[in-house]
Scaffold this motif. Structure first.
Motif, PDB file in Angstrom:
ATOM      1  N   LYS A  15       0.759  -1.172  -0.063  1.00  0.00           N
ATOM      2  CA  LYS A  15       0.004   0.231  -0.153  1.00  0.00           C
ATOM      3  C   LYS A  15       0.819   1.285   0.048  1.00  0.00           C
ATOM      4  CE  LYS A  15      -3.642   0.071  -0.003  1.00  0.00           C
ATOM      5  NZ  LYS A  15      -4.310   0.226  -1.459  1.00  0.00           N
TER       6      LYS A  15
ATOM      7  N   ASP B 118     -15.125   5.665  -0.565  1.00  0.00           N
ATOM      8  CA  ASP B 118     -14.782   5.471  -2.162  1.00  0.00           C
ATOM      9  C   ASP B 118     -13.929   4.116  -2.151  1.00  0.00           C
ATOM     10  OD1 ASP B 118     -16.241   7.666  -3.014  1.00  0.00           O
ATOM     11  OD2 ASP B 118     -14.267   9.024  -2.982  1.00  0.00           O
ATOM     12  N   LYS B 119     -13.131   4.026  -1.233  1.00  0.00           N
ATOM     13  CA  LYS B 119     -12.004   2.742  -1.298  1.00  0.00           C
ATOM     14  C   LYS B 119     -12.394   2.100   0.159  1.00  0.00           C
ATOM     15  CE  LYS B 119      -9.014   4.300  -4.857  1.00  0.00           C
ATOM     16  NZ  LYS B 119      -7.465   4.455  -5.200  1.00  0.00           N
TER      17      LYS B 119
ATOM     18  N   HIS C  29      -6.522   4.260   0.150  1.00  0.00           N
ATOM     19  CA  HIS C  29      -5.815   5.304  -0.835  1.00  0.00           C
ATOM     20  C   HIS C  29      -4.570   5.037  -0.610  1.00  0.00           C
ATOM     21  CE1 HIS C  29      -9.548   7.492  -1.781  1.00  0.00           C
ATOM     22  NE2 HIS C  29     -10.035   7.019  -0.638  1.00  0.00           N
TER      23      HIS C  29
ATOM     24  N   GLY D 299      -7.604   0.815   4.313  1.00  0.00           N
ATOM     25  CA  GLY D 299      -8.888   0.386   4.171  1.00  0.00           C
ATOM     26  C   GLY D 299      -9.212  -0.735   5.423  1.00  0.00           C
TER      27      GLY D 299
END
Length: 469
Positions: free
Chosen positions: A103, A326-327, A332, A374
């Motif tokens: 990530k 959104d995620k 992100h 997330g």
């Protein structure tokens, strides 16, 4: 300079090999003390105090970590250090670290304001290395008592330095980098050698946790000394001028009182908390809260600006929620909040001035992980912490456990009680040494829970009587 660094590392490696070849097996427990020395050095002489800039920043604690890792590998190679089978918490932490590595890829340092890979290396991977060293070390009972005493000593030092900072007695502060006025952020508060009052207050709270644990197995004279030290530690924690640190400092005392206090004491404490909550909702309570929120803390920050920083928290929470929606699963990108958050501050759907929060970091550890990594990243993090906390609670509650093991469990629960309030109000993953402290003692808990303490048990050790038993 680079040549000197290389020569220094080679010399350290040679000395480590020569020393470890002559190290008797009965002295391998020194690895656990080396881990604590690493925590002490990293706190007092970390990169904020002295560092050599380069492709990778080199500091005293990082060189010491490299030497300790080399020594551990040599111990393992010569059969002195034995690696046990992996536990579930080891696998979870390993997955968490690897996941955050992926990530952190793709981040643009100029847009993210940090190097995501650098943040992963020093704030995720290095703490995992320290966890691994603690996890496979053989800790004795004397090592554990020494750890507690070392943390108390560290907390007293940080407390005295914090009070000197707040009182303006800068000529008495060591190291001098603490009171460097060019480093204006948090100047005037007890920011300590970590240059951060939240991290400083958390480490002082660990001193309170260690003092609480030691208070249970000392005599009357020792208890008087503990009380005097406790006053200094509380004063040092207050000198950070950080509200979450004040709550965190009380956390270890509440855990010990709840575990060892009688039912009457626990009931009285519960009633006191309810009454305090009722007072806070009155006009007098709201006035007191406003005064605390608007308290001037930094020399470069007015009381109005201090109150404004608190009012921005709901705005940051809204932005974090929109980014999460959104995620939700993967986030992100670790360390890439500023790179991806800017469009969200322009939203007008809530009718709130989100623009005012632009440029501010996360103010919650769990929201930070949720947005950046997330549900997967946050889930792995919470699972690892919950498993270690459950094992610590089991060690404390098990009547078959020896006193030292119960104290180890108690100490980690006190550590968690100091960590949680700060994590609710700040992103603790970006504060130096915090994750390293947490994972180091998580490693000790897993090691002792799995194998027990090294050496013979003392048959005359005092017994801890829990209120629930």
């Amino acid at each position: 300079m680079k040549l000197l660094i290389v020569l220094f590392l080679i010399a350290g490696l040679v000395w480590a090999v020569a020393l470890m070849r002559r190290l008797p097996k009965q002295h391998t427990q020194s690895l656990s003390r080396s881990v604590v020395w690493l925590l002490l050095i990293g706190t007092v002489l970390g990169p904020a105090s002295f560092a050599i800039e380069g492709p990778i920043q080199i500091s005293v604690d990082r060189v010491f970590l490299a030497l300790v890792c080399v020594a551990a590998v040599i111990q393992w190679r010569f059969g002195v250090l034995r690696l046990d089978r992996w536990q579930r918490v080891d696998i979870v932490l390993g997955l968490f670290t690897v996941y955050l590595l992926f990530k952190s890829l793709g981040g643009v340092p100029d847009e993210a304001r940090v190097n995501p890979m650098g943040r992963w290396l020093f704030y995720v991977f290095v703490p995992l290395m320290v966890y691994t060293l603690a996890r496979f070390s053989r800790c004795t009972r004397s090592d554990f008592r020494w750890m507690l005493n070392a943390l108390i000593g560290l907390g007293l030092y940080l407390s005295v330095m914090a009070m000197f900072e707040v009182l303006g007695w800068h000529h008495l502060v060591f190291p001098r980098s603490i009171v460097d006025p060019t480093q204006w952020e948090f100047f005037g508060r007890g920011r300590g050698p970590l240059m951060n009052p939240i991290g400083n207050g958390f480490v002082i709270s660990l001193g309170i946790a260690a003092l609480t644990t030691r208070f249970l197995d000392v005599g009357r004279q020792g208890k008087m000394i503990c009380l005097c030290c406790g006053v200094i530690l509380m004063a040092g924690c207050y000198a950070t001028l950080t509200r979450s640190c004040w709550i965190g400092a009380v956390g270890p005392l509440m855990i010990a009182g709840w575990v060892f206090g009688s039912r009457a004491i626990r009931a009285l404490a519960l009633v006191a908390c309810v009454l305090a909550g009722m007072v806070l909702v009155t006009d007098t309570g709201r006035l007191l809260v406003r005064e605390v929120v608007a308290m001037k803390r930094d020399q470069a920050l007015s009381a109005k600006d201090a109150a404004k920083s608190v009012s921005l928290r709901p705005l940051l929470a809204i932005v974090a929620w929109e980014m999460f929606c959104d995620k939700p699963l993967v986030g992100h990108g670790f360390g890439q909040y500023f790179q991806h958050s800017q469009p969200y501050f322009s939203s007008r759907s809530y009718g709130l001035p989100l623009e005012q929060a632009r440029g501010y970091e996360h103010h919650n550890t769990f929201l930070a992980l949720l947005v950046d990594t997330g549900l997967i990243g946050l889930g792995l993090f919470l699972l690892a912490i919950a498993v270690v906390a459950a094992r610590a609670w089991s060690m404390l509650r098990d009547p078959r456990r020896e006193t030292a093991a119960k104290q180890m469990g108690l100490f980690f629960l006190c550590l968690f009680a100091a960590y949680l309030p700060n994590a609710v109000f700040h992103d603790m993953t970006i504060i130096p040494m915090v994750q390293t402290f947490v994972l180091a003692f998580a490693g000790f808990v897993v090691s002792v829970d799995d194998r027990g303490f090294a050496g013979q048990r003392n048959a005359e050790e005092p017994k801890l009587r829990l209120a629930m038993q």
